[in-house]
Design a protein around this motif. Structure first.
Motif, short mmCIF file in Angstrom:
data_model
loop_
_atom_site.label_atom_id
_atom_site.label_comp_id
_atom_site.label_asym_id
_atom_site.label_seq_id
_atom_site.Cartn_x
_atom_site.Cartn_y
_atom_site.Cartn_z
N PRO A 113 0.84 -1.20 0.00
CA PRO A 113 0.00 0.00 0.00
C PRO A 113 0.87 1.25 0.00
O PRO A 113 2.01 1.24 0.48
N GLY A 150 -3.30 3.14 1.81
CA GLY A 150 -4.30 2.74 0.82
C GLY A 150 -3.68 2.55 -0.54
O GLY A 150 -2.48 2.72 -0.73
N SER A 151 -4.52 2.22 -1.50
CA SER A 151 -4.03 1.94 -2.84
C SER A 151 -3.86 3.20 -3.68
O SER A 151 -3.21 3.17 -4.72
N SER A 152 -4.44 4.32 -3.22
CA SER A 152 -4.34 5.60 -3.93
C SER A 152 -4.66 6.72 -2.95
O SER A 152 -5.22 6.47 -1.87
N GLU A 186 -7.06 8.78 -3.22
CA GLU A 186 -8.51 8.78 -3.07
C GLU A 186 -8.96 7.69 -2.10
O GLU A 186 -9.88 7.88 -1.31
N ASP A 187 -8.32 6.53 -2.18
CA ASP A 187 -8.61 5.44 -1.25
C ASP A 187 -8.27 5.86 0.17
O ASP A 187 -9.02 5.61 1.11
N ALA A 188 -7.14 6.54 0.36
CA ALA A 188 -6.72 7.01 1.68
C ALA A 188 -7.75 7.99 2.25
O ALA A 188 -8.10 7.92 3.43
N GLY A 193 -10.92 8.08 1.56
CA GLY A 193 -12.08 7.27 1.94
C GLY A 193 -11.88 6.56 3.27
O GLY A 193 -12.80 6.50 4.09
N LEU A 194 -10.69 6.04 3.48
CA LEU A 194 -10.39 5.37 4.75
C LEU A 194 -10.50 6.34 5.91
O LEU A 194 -11.04 6.01 6.98
N GLN A 202 -2.13 -2.18 5.04
CA GLN A 202 -3.26 -1.80 4.19
C GLN A 202 -4.50 -1.54 5.04
O GLN A 202 -4.88 -2.37 5.85
N GLY A 203 -5.10 -0.36 4.85
CA GLY A 203 -6.32 -0.01 5.56
C GLY A 203 -6.12 0.70 6.88
O GLY A 203 -7.08 1.20 7.46
#
Length: 80
Positions: A7, A28-30, A32-34, A36-37, A67-68
């Motif tokens: 990640p 996160g994977s991006s 934007e993902d971060a 969201g988390l 991750q996460g």
């Protein structure tokens, strides 16, 4: 050979309902993902966006995130 997922570690700026800025970090994977988390971890009514600041590789290693994972890393950021 299978490659394991690594990640990214991203800084996320959070704006609280009293207009205080806080800095969070998320794995996160991006970006934007971060975001969201972080949105999943903060109270409703707060907002989050990718931060312009970056961590050094040594700082990232010291966080030991998976991750996460999400955590606040700076109590408060004040604008001057």
């Amino acid at each position: 050979m299978a490659r394991s997922f690594q990640p990214g570690v991203y800084l996320v700026r959070v704006l609280t309902d009293d207009r205080t800025h806080r800095l969070w970090v998320a794995a996160g994977s991006s970006p934007e993902d971060a975001v969201g988390l972080v949105l999943d971890a903060i109270p409703e009514g707060w907002s989050a966006s990718p931060a312009l600041e970056r961590l050094t590789p040594a700082e990232i290693d010291g966080l030991n995130l998976r991750q996460g994972d999400v955590q606040e890393i700076v109590r408060t950021i004040r604008r001057c």
